[in-house]
Scaffold this motif. Structure first.
Motif, PDB file in Angstrom:
ATOM      1  N   TYR A   1       0.847  -1.188   0.000  1.00  0.00           N
ATOM      2  CA  TYR A   1       0.000   0.000   0.000  1.00  0.00           C
ATOM      3  C   TYR A   1       0.884   1.239   0.000  1.00  0.00           C
ATOM      4  O   TYR A   1       1.906   1.278   0.679  1.00  0.00           O
ATOM      5  N   GLU A   2       0.457   2.245  -0.756  1.00  0.00           N
ATOM      6  CA  GLU A   2       1.113   3.548  -0.720  1.00  0.00           C
ATOM      7  C   GLU A   2       0.190   4.502   0.030  1.00  0.00           C
ATOM      8  O   GLU A   2      -0.986   4.645  -0.322  1.00  0.00           O
ATOM      9  N   ILE A   3       0.726   5.140   1.062  1.00  0.00           N
ATOM     10  CA  ILE A   3      -0.054   6.048   1.895  1.00  0.00           C
ATOM     11  C   ILE A   3       0.534   7.434   1.736  1.00  0.00           C
ATOM     12  O   ILE A   3       1.685   7.679   2.112  1.00  0.00           O
ATOM     13  N   SER A   4      -0.243   8.347   1.169  1.00  0.00           N
ATOM     14  CA  SER A   4       0.195   9.720   0.941  1.00  0.00           C
ATOM     15  C   SER A   4      -0.594  10.652   1.843  1.00  0.00           C
ATOM     16  O   SER A   4      -1.824  10.551   1.905  1.00  0.00           O
ATOM     17  N   PRO A   5       0.077  11.575   2.512  1.00  0.00           N
ATOM     18  CA  PRO A   5      -0.661  12.515   3.370  1.00  0.00           C
ATOM     19  C   PRO A   5      -1.467  13.503   2.533  1.00  0.00           C
ATOM     20  O   PRO A   5      -1.039  13.932   1.470  1.00  0.00           O
ATOM     21  N   LYS A   6      -2.662  13.832   3.021  1.00  0.00           N
ATOM     22  CA  LYS A   6      -3.508  14.854   2.413  1.00  0.00           C
ATOM     23  C   LYS A   6      -3.615  15.991   3.410  1.00  0.00           C
ATOM     24  O   LYS A   6      -2.960  15.995   4.439  1.00  0.00           O
ATOM     25  N   SER A   7      -4.476  16.939   3.139  1.00  0.00           N
ATOM     26  CA  SER A   7      -4.683  18.039   4.073  1.00  0.00           C
ATOM     27  C   SER A   7      -5.308  17.499   5.351  1.00  0.00           C
ATOM     28  O   SER A   7      -6.013  16.495   5.352  1.00  0.00           O
ATOM     29  N   MET A   8      -5.031  18.154   6.429  1.00  0.00           N
ATOM     30  CA  MET A   8      -5.549  17.725   7.727  1.00  0.00           C
ATOM     31  C   MET A   8      -7.010  18.136   7.849  1.00  0.00           C
ATOM     32  O   MET A   8      -7.331  19.302   8.030  1.00  0.00           O
ATOM     33  N   ASN A   9      -7.895  17.180   7.747  1.00  0.00           N
ATOM     34  CA  ASN A   9      -9.323  17.436   7.844  1.00  0.00           C
ATOM     35  C   ASN A   9      -9.800  17.196   9.261  1.00  0.00           C
ATOM     36  O   ASN A   9      -9.426  16.230   9.891  1.00  0.00           O
ATOM     37  N   THR A  10     -10.629  18.087   9.754  1.00  0.00           N
ATOM     38  CA  THR A  10     -11.275  17.885  11.044  1.00  0.00           C
ATOM     39  C   THR A  10     -12.745  18.223  10.909  1.00  0.00           C
ATOM     40  O   THR A  10     -13.144  18.996  10.038  1.00  0.00           O
ATOM     41  N   ILE A  11     -13.521  17.659  11.776  1.00  0.00           N
ATOM     42  CA  ILE A  11     -14.942  17.952  11.822  1.00  0.00           C
ATOM     43  C   ILE A  11     -15.110  19.113  12.789  1.00  0.00           C
ATOM     44  O   ILE A  11     -14.897  18.963  13.989  1.00  0.00           O
ATOM     45  N   LYS A  12     -15.451  20.289  12.285  1.00  0.00           N
ATOM     46  CA  LYS A  12     -15.533  21.484  13.117  1.00  0.00           C
ATOM     47  C   LYS A  12     -16.794  21.505  13.969  1.00  0.00           C
ATOM     48  O   LYS A  12     -16.766  21.884  15.112  1.00  0.00           O
ATOM     49  N   ASN A  13     -17.914  21.156  13.407  1.00  0.00           N
ATOM     50  CA  ASN A  13     -19.164  21.199  14.138  1.00  0.00           C
ATOM     51  C   ASN A  13     -19.911  19.901  13.870  1.00  0.00           C
ATOM     52  O   ASN A  13     -20.477  19.727  12.806  1.00  0.00           O
ATOM     53  N   PRO A  14     -19.930  18.971  14.836  1.00  0.00           N
ATOM     54  CA  PRO A  14     -20.535  17.670  14.584  1.00  0.00           C
ATOM     55  C   PRO A  14     -22.039  17.710  14.344  1.00  0.00           C
ATOM     56  O   PRO A  14     -22.597  16.777  13.835  1.00  0.00           O
ATOM     57  N   THR A  15     -22.707  18.827  14.674  1.00  0.00           N
ATOM     58  CA  THR A  15     -24.152  18.903  14.476  1.00  0.00           C
ATOM     59  C   THR A  15     -24.521  19.810  13.316  1.00  0.00           C
ATOM     60  O   THR A  15     -25.675  20.174  13.173  1.00  0.00           O
ATOM     61  N   MET A  16     -23.561  20.193  12.490  1.00  0.00           N
ATOM     62  CA  MET A  16     -23.825  21.084  11.373  1.00  0.00           C
ATOM     63  C   MET A  16     -24.887  20.472  10.457  1.00  0.00           C
ATOM     64  O   MET A  16     -24.795  19.331  10.048  1.00  0.00           O
ATOM     65  N   GLY A  17     -25.901  21.267  10.186  1.00  0.00           N
ATOM     66  CA  GLY A  17     -26.968  20.799   9.322  1.00  0.00           C
ATOM     67  C   GLY A  17     -28.100  20.126  10.078  1.00  0.00           C
ATOM     68  O   GLY A  17     -29.104  19.779   9.506  1.00  0.00           O
ATOM     69  N   PHE A  18     -27.940  19.951  11.386  1.00  0.00           N
ATOM     70  CA  PHE A  18     -28.974  19.298  12.190  1.00  0.00           C
ATOM     71  C   PHE A  18     -29.483  20.221  13.291  1.00  0.00           C
ATOM     72  O   PHE A  18     -29.812  19.793  14.372  1.00  0.00           O
ATOM     73  N   GLY A  19     -29.482  21.491  13.065  1.00  0.00           N
ATOM     74  CA  GLY A  19     -29.964  22.427  14.064  1.00  0.00           C
ATOM     75  C   GLY A  19     -28.813  23.118  14.765  1.00  0.00           C
ATOM     76  O   GLY A  19     -27.646  22.842  14.543  1.00  0.00           O
ATOM     77  N   ASN A  20     -29.167  24.019  15.643  1.00  0.00           N
ATOM     78  CA  ASN A  20     -28.165  24.795  16.364  1.00  0.00           C
ATOM     79  C   ASN A  20     -27.780  24.064  17.639  1.00  0.00           C
ATOM     80  O   ASN A  20     -28.585  23.919  18.550  1.00  0.00           O
ATOM     81  N   SER A  21     -26.540  23.605  17.712  1.00  0.00           N
ATOM     82  CA  SER A  21     -26.099  22.824  18.860  1.00  0.00           C
ATOM     83  C   SER A  21     -25.911  23.678  20.103  1.00  0.00           C
ATOM     84  O   SER A  21     -25.868  23.171  21.201  1.00  0.00           O
ATOM     85  N   VAL A  22     -25.840  25.023  19.948  1.00  0.00           N
ATOM     86  CA  VAL A  22     -25.643  25.896  21.102  1.00  0.00           C
ATOM     87  C   VAL A  22     -26.851  25.818  22.024  1.00  0.00           C
ATOM     88  O   VAL A  22     -26.736  25.935  23.240  1.00  0.00           O
ATOM     89  N   ASP A  23     -28.036  25.614  21.483  1.00  0.00           N
ATOM     90  CA  ASP A  23     -29.240  25.509  22.297  1.00  0.00           C
ATOM     91  C   ASP A  23     -29.192  24.295  23.226  1.00  0.00           C
ATOM     92  O   ASP A  23     -29.785  24.309  24.292  1.00  0.00           O
ATOM     93  N   TYR A  24     -28.486  23.224  22.823  1.00  0.00           N
ATOM     94  CA  TYR A  24     -28.483  21.997  23.583  1.00  0.00           C
ATOM     95  C   TYR A  24     -27.338  21.923  24.586  1.00  0.00           C
ATOM     96  O   TYR A  24     -27.403  21.177  25.538  1.00  0.00           O
TER      97      TYR A  24
END
Length: 181
Positions: free
Chosen positions: A51-74
């Motif tokens: 297997y050849e493993i090449s690094p890509k850009s560092m991806n992170t999930i910034k807001n796990p509830t994005m698109g499912f309402g405002n998580s600040v309320d919860y």
């Protein structure tokens, strides 16, 4: 160029054999170049997939509830959980099958974990003295290994156990000990 190698006996409880003719050995060899690290993981001298493993850009999930309402309320705690980042390690690498079964889903995950060990612990320690302050390296990894490490075919009921995880921990620990880190 920097080269390091180790050979260890495999524990029988993790790597059972159908015959007790000889003990099983794991040989790990790594050769570091300025742009690539070649890693060979041999089970009794055998290797059959690459297997050849090449690094890509560092991806992170910034807001796990994005698109499912405002998580600040919860979440009204002092630490706002909607602002936390969760690393997505599998998204950090592009994995290409060079030799072997390209439909196998287990081995790319194992290779990703090996690449994470190198990226987070081994390469930053600069054991190979190839990285300088003014030129940080973003190396690719070429991992060649034996699939017999992960598919022992001793018991079919063994599929549901955590033996694969224990094997991965053993291999990662052996790699780390090879560098004396």
């Amino acid at each position: 160029m920097y080269q390091v190698e180790t050979t260890v006996e495999l524990p029988k409880e993790l790597f059972p054999q159908k015959t007790d003719i000889r003990s099983s050995q794991l040989t790990i060899e790594a050769v570091h170049f300025i742009n690539q690290v070649l890693i060979q993981i041999r089970y009794n001298g055998e290797m059959n997939t690459t297997y050849e493993i090449s690094p890509k850009s560092m991806n992170t999930i910034k807001n796990p509830t994005m698109g499912f309402g405002n998580s600040v309320d919860y979440f009204q705690d002092d630490a706002d959980e909607s602002q936390q980042s969760f690393p997505n390690h599998l998204a950090n690498y592009q994995i290409t099958t060079r030799l072997g079964n390209s439909n196998d889903m287990k081995l790319p995950v194992i290779c990703t974990e090996i690449a994470e060990l190198y990226s987070k612990i081994i390469l930053p320690s600069n054991v190979d003295e190839l990285e300088t302050i003014d030129s940080p390296l973003n190396r690719t990894f070429m991992i060649t290994m034996s699939t017999k490490l992960w598919y022992d075919n001793v018991e079919e009921s063994d599929i549901t156990t955590n033996r694969d995880f224990q094997k991965l921990i053993f291999v990662l620990k052996t790699i780390r000990e090879m560098y004396k880190i």
